[in-house]
Design a protein around this motif. Sequence first.
Motif, PDB file in Angstrom:
ATOM      1  N   PHE B  78       0.833  -1.207   0.000  1.00 37.54           N
ATOM      2  CA  PHE B  78       0.000   0.000   0.000  1.00 37.54           C
ATOM      3  C   PHE B  78       0.865   1.255   0.000  1.00 37.54           C
ATOM      4  N   LEU B  79       1.991   1.166   0.695  1.00 42.36           N
ATOM      5  CA  LEU B  79       2.930   2.297   0.722  1.00 42.36           C
ATOM      6  C   LEU B  79       3.381   2.664  -0.692  1.00 42.36           C
ATOM      7  N   ARG B  81       1.621   3.034  -3.108  1.00 42.59           N
ATOM      8  CA  ARG B  81       0.711   4.031  -3.693  1.00 42.59           C
ATOM      9  C   ARG B  81       1.189   5.452  -3.414  1.00 42.59           C
ATOM     10  N   TYR B  82       1.941   5.591  -2.336  1.00 44.61           N
ATOM     11  CA  TYR B  82       2.376   6.928  -1.918  1.00 44.61           C
ATOM     12  C   TYR B  82       3.813   7.235  -2.323  1.00 44.61           C
TER      13      TYR B  82
END
Lengths: 309, 309
Positions: B78-79, B81-82
């Motif tokens: 998910f990280l 995505r950033y």
Amino acid sequence: MRVTVLAGGVGAARFLQGLVQVVPPECVTAIVNTGDDLVFHGLHVSPDLDIIMYTLAGLINDQTGWGIAGDTFACLDFLSRYSDDTWFRLGDRDLATCIHRTGLLQSGQSLTDATVALSQRLGVGVRLLPMSNEPVPTQIVTPDGVLSFQEYFVKRGQRDEVREVHFPGIEHARPAPGVLGAIAEADAIIVAPSNPFVSIGSILAVPGVRQALRERRERTAAVSPIIDGSAVKGPADRMLRSLGVESSAYGVATLYQDFVSTFVIDEQDAALADRIRELGMKVVVAQTIMRGPSEKRALATVALDAARG
Amino acid sequence: MRVTVLAGGVGAARFLQGLVQVVPPECVTAIVNTGDDLVFHGLHVSPDLDIIMYTLAGLINDQTGWGIAGDTFACLDFLSRYSDDTWFRLGDRDLATCIHRTGLLQSGQSLTDATVALSQRLGVGVRLLPMSNEPVPTQIVTPDGVLSFQEYFVKRGQRDEVREVHFPGIEHARPAPGVLGAIAEADAIIVAPSNPFVSIGSILAVPGVRQALRERRERTAAVSPIIDGSAVKGPADRMLRSLGVESSAYGVATLYQDFVSTFVIDEQDAALADRIRELGMKVVVAQTIMRGPSEKRALATVALDAARG
């Protein structure tokens, strides 16, 4: 058309889902409560900002209203080997948001900038503004002592009687950049159906915000978070009672009368309309329970029309 | 009986697994390389300490040699995505260790204290000591420029030619509390089969450590990390060559001769024994490849006997 929404967590997030069906997301600014932010194992958690961000990104866990759908808790479960302090249930994906936010803050970015970075990466078109870039932790005074908001809300499951809500140090906080402008320049301002004390009350307590709203009272509408005496979600109804306010749409209206010109109440509360009008407010009676997309859209339309007068 | 081991990552962790079959874990101190520590998204990662801790706790992923068996990567995924900066593969459970360590450090604890707290919670009996509480980041000089150790090791997969290994600022670092005492008071000191430059070399570069070892040379043995010219794992063989040292047990012996009295080499390298003896060291020839528990135990016994003379 520029629309500004004062927002807490779940209720506001669902309201915003409706609003972006009615106006382009780029026209919407949400001023979001950060009084419930916490530092959890060194990570900066902004629960209301994240609830709204995940909701608008289509990632929200609809069952809980918070967190990411399908998230897992492997990190938190392993953290429990090291610490008893694992009551704030951050999922593995949710943690990524907090880790990245914390890194941005440590590198010197403001919470405003970090929020822009996070929400853009998730494809959120609505402009999300923290109410303040300074930490303004809400405190809940209970018979057992003073609790941080998340201790009250999550750790102790809202079981304590709320005797007072404090925002210590808020007199030194400043509205985040963009907040006062979003109020001054909006064509419509809507107070989302959020807790009037710990979601909206904290935003109003940031110096300058309430006064700015008073100056836009004619363009400001609010949606009651209380229907038939009860909160749709959360402890707002019990909080109203224990803080000496009538637990009803009327009770909420008394808290907002100085800066809200039109109050949107549920059909079930139609009988309260005259009393609310006596406060000097216009009243719109509507279906305010947001079950699905069409109801969210309908409520957004009603609230927007109410704010535009 | 007190045994002190100079330790890097995987090779040292496996060696320690054998050692705790031979002596009680409480009698063993591992002085662990922290030159490969990194700050990753604001989190303090200590890869060698964690490899050893997880291995001794029975949690290690045996396939990779690092990380926790069965760990998932939801947070890191998910990280991504950033941030594009997700090359260091921290699993969700592994992250819990890093989050807790970072919190302890931020609260003012030393890395020594944080390591005690973490390893005790995982039931590790061996005393794990970081080589220093000050950050001493190893730098790798390559034809393409200077890399941090983990950029070289993980991000770029050890593909660069290593021209120099630097420990910038290490002259100002101090050995962590307990390190010099663990060397001075040990009945046996063993240099684990770890990379002589980036695992053992960094420990030796902490001011005072090499001199303390020299004073205990008669009680110090080393296990060669090179067998038949090759590293069992990692880039030690190529690093020896590019740094102008023979890629063999003999080459490693030349780096250790001033503080190691007995060198344990593999049976495949028996022919090197005489050359190593010419350096003024005793030589023990043994089976040094650690495939299973019995081989780990046997190697620990050999190394312990070698160190005790």
